[in-house]
Scaffold this active site. Structure first.
Site, PDB file in Angstrom:
ATOM      1  N   GLY A   1       0.856  -1.313   0.036  1.00 42.50           N
ATOM      2  CA  GLY A   1      -0.024   0.086   0.091  1.00 42.50           C
ATOM      3  C   GLY A   1       0.679   1.432  -0.042  1.00 42.50           C
ATOM      4  O   GLY A   1       0.360   2.441   0.167  1.00 42.50           O
ATOM      5  N   CYS A   2       2.086   1.355  -0.284  1.00 42.24           N
ATOM      6  CA  CYS A   2       2.896   2.506  -0.373  1.00 42.24           C
ATOM      7  C   CYS A   2       2.910   3.164  -1.414  1.00 42.24           C
ATOM      8  O   CYS A   2       2.884   2.801  -2.637  1.00 42.24           O
ATOM      9  CB  CYS A   2       4.368   2.135  -0.184  1.00 42.24           C
ATOM     10  SG  CYS A   2       5.684   3.502  -0.183  1.00 42.24           S
TER      11      CYS A   2
END
Length: 125
Positions: free
Chosen positions: A9-10
């Site tokens: 999710g970065c």
């Protein structure tokens, strides 16, 4: 070959990955949350930091705050062990190859991975 350290999710890693693909640059992605970093790998990352640990350690992370110490008070081995046990303390993405080292996603800095002969062609248009 470019090595890119990421996490789930970065958004910066997602942008960096898209940029590398758009520019036809080969890379290997290593998710720091699903793949254990070995101690030699962590030491290598620390050695590549031109400005010391500030380059890759997120002092705002929950993991860092649980440390309860100043990072400068840790030995190299203690720091390596801490990173290995708490990989989310690393800023992401970390991109590196033989010559370049970039942390985070920045449109200007990431161009360091474009081969110099290609950069020269773009600069002369």
């Amino acid at each position: 070959m470019i090595l890119m350290y990421t996490s789930f999710g970065c958004t910066s890693a997602i942008k960096a990955k898209a940029w590398l693909k758009e520019n036809n640059l080969n890379f290997v992605e290593k998710n720091i949350q699903s793949t254990l970093l070995n101690k030699e790998e962590i030491k290598y990352l620390l050695q590549r930091c031109p400005n010391g640990t500030d380059d890759i350690i997120s002092t705002r992370s929950k993991a860092f705050k649980t440390l309860g110490k100043d990072i400068d008070d840790l030995t190299v081995n203690d720091l390596v062990n801490f990173i290995q046990e708490n990989p989310t303390v690393l800023k992401r993405p970390i991109l590196l190859d033989h010559d370049s080292f970039v942390v985070g996603f920045d449109n200007d800095e990431i161009t360091a991975f474009v081969p110099s002969e290609t950069r020269n062609v773009f600069g002369n248009e």
